[in-house]
Design a protein around this motif. Structure first.
Motif, short mmCIF file in Angstrom:
data_model
loop_
_atom_site.label_atom_id
_atom_site.label_comp_id
_atom_site.label_asym_id
_atom_site.label_seq_id
_atom_site.Cartn_x
_atom_site.Cartn_y
_atom_site.Cartn_z
N SER A 1 0.70 -6.07 3.22
CA SER A 1 -0.43 -6.38 2.35
C SER A 1 0.01 -7.04 1.04
N ARG B 1 0.83 -1.19 0.00
CA ARG B 1 0.00 0.00 0.00
C ARG B 1 0.87 1.25 0.00
N ARG C 1 1.76 -1.55 6.42
CA ARG C 1 1.26 -1.35 5.06
C ARG C 1 2.01 -2.20 4.04
#
Length: 145
Positions: A67, A50, A64
Motif C-alpha cells: 500500500s 499498513r 500490507r
C-alpha cells in the motif's frame, strides 16, 4: 547546507506532502537556472505501509506493505526539517533528474522507488550498520504529532 547530504531523512514542512518523511537524493546549494534558491531533490512516502502484527502470515505482511505510495519532488531547503537519521538506500540511480521533466518517465521513477522502498521495508534486518538500521526503521514509521 552541509547537513542535507544524500541519504539524510527529512520531514517536509510545507506543501502537499507536509508532515511526510522523505530521503534527500541530491542537493543544489546555490540553486540553478530554474530555481534560484537552494533546494534539494527528495524521494519520500506519501502513504506509508499498513500496520503489521507478529501474528500475521508472511503473505499478508507483503500485501500490507504494497500500500506504500512514493513521491519525488524538488523542495526548498527552508521547507525541510532534517532529522538525525541516515538511510543507506541508493536512490541516485533510481531517480534521474532528466526523467522528472517528462510525466510518463516520472511514473516509471515512482514505480522503481516503490520497489526499492518495499524491498527495504521487508528486509530491514539486512542493513549494513546499526545506525542505518535505525534510520530505515524511523523512515517507515508513521510520524506522530
Amino acid at each position: 547546507m552541509a547537513i542535507l547530504k544524500s541519504g539524510k531523512v527529512v520531514i517536509i514542512l510545507a506543501g502537499r506532502h507536509a508532515g511526510k518523511k522523505a530521503v534527500v537524493v541530491k542537493t543544489h546549494e546555490d540553486g540553478n537556472d530554474d530555481k534560484r534558491f537552494s533546494h534539494c531533490l527528495v524521494a519520500g512516502i506519501a502513504r506509508g505501509p499498513r500496520k503489521v502484527t507478529r501474528g500475521m502470515s508472511k503473505k499478508k505482511v507483503e500485501k500490507r506493505s504494497r500500500s506504500m505510495k512514493p513521491f519525488v519532488k524538488y523542495v526548498n531547503v527552508r521547507h525541510v526539517f532534517p532529522t538525525r537519521y541516515q538511510v543507506d538506500m541508493d536512490l541516485k540511480k533510481a531517480v534521474d533528474e532528466a526523467d522528472l521533466l517528462n510525466e510518463e518517465k516520472k511514473v516509471e521513477v515512482k514505480k522503481n522507488l516503490k520497489k526499492i522502498f518495499e524491498d527495504r521495508y521487508l528486509n530491514q534486518k539486512n542493513v549494513t550498520s546499526e545506525k542505518k538500521a535505525a534510520g530505515s526503521n524511523y523512515f517507515f514509521q508513521k510520524l506522530r504529532f
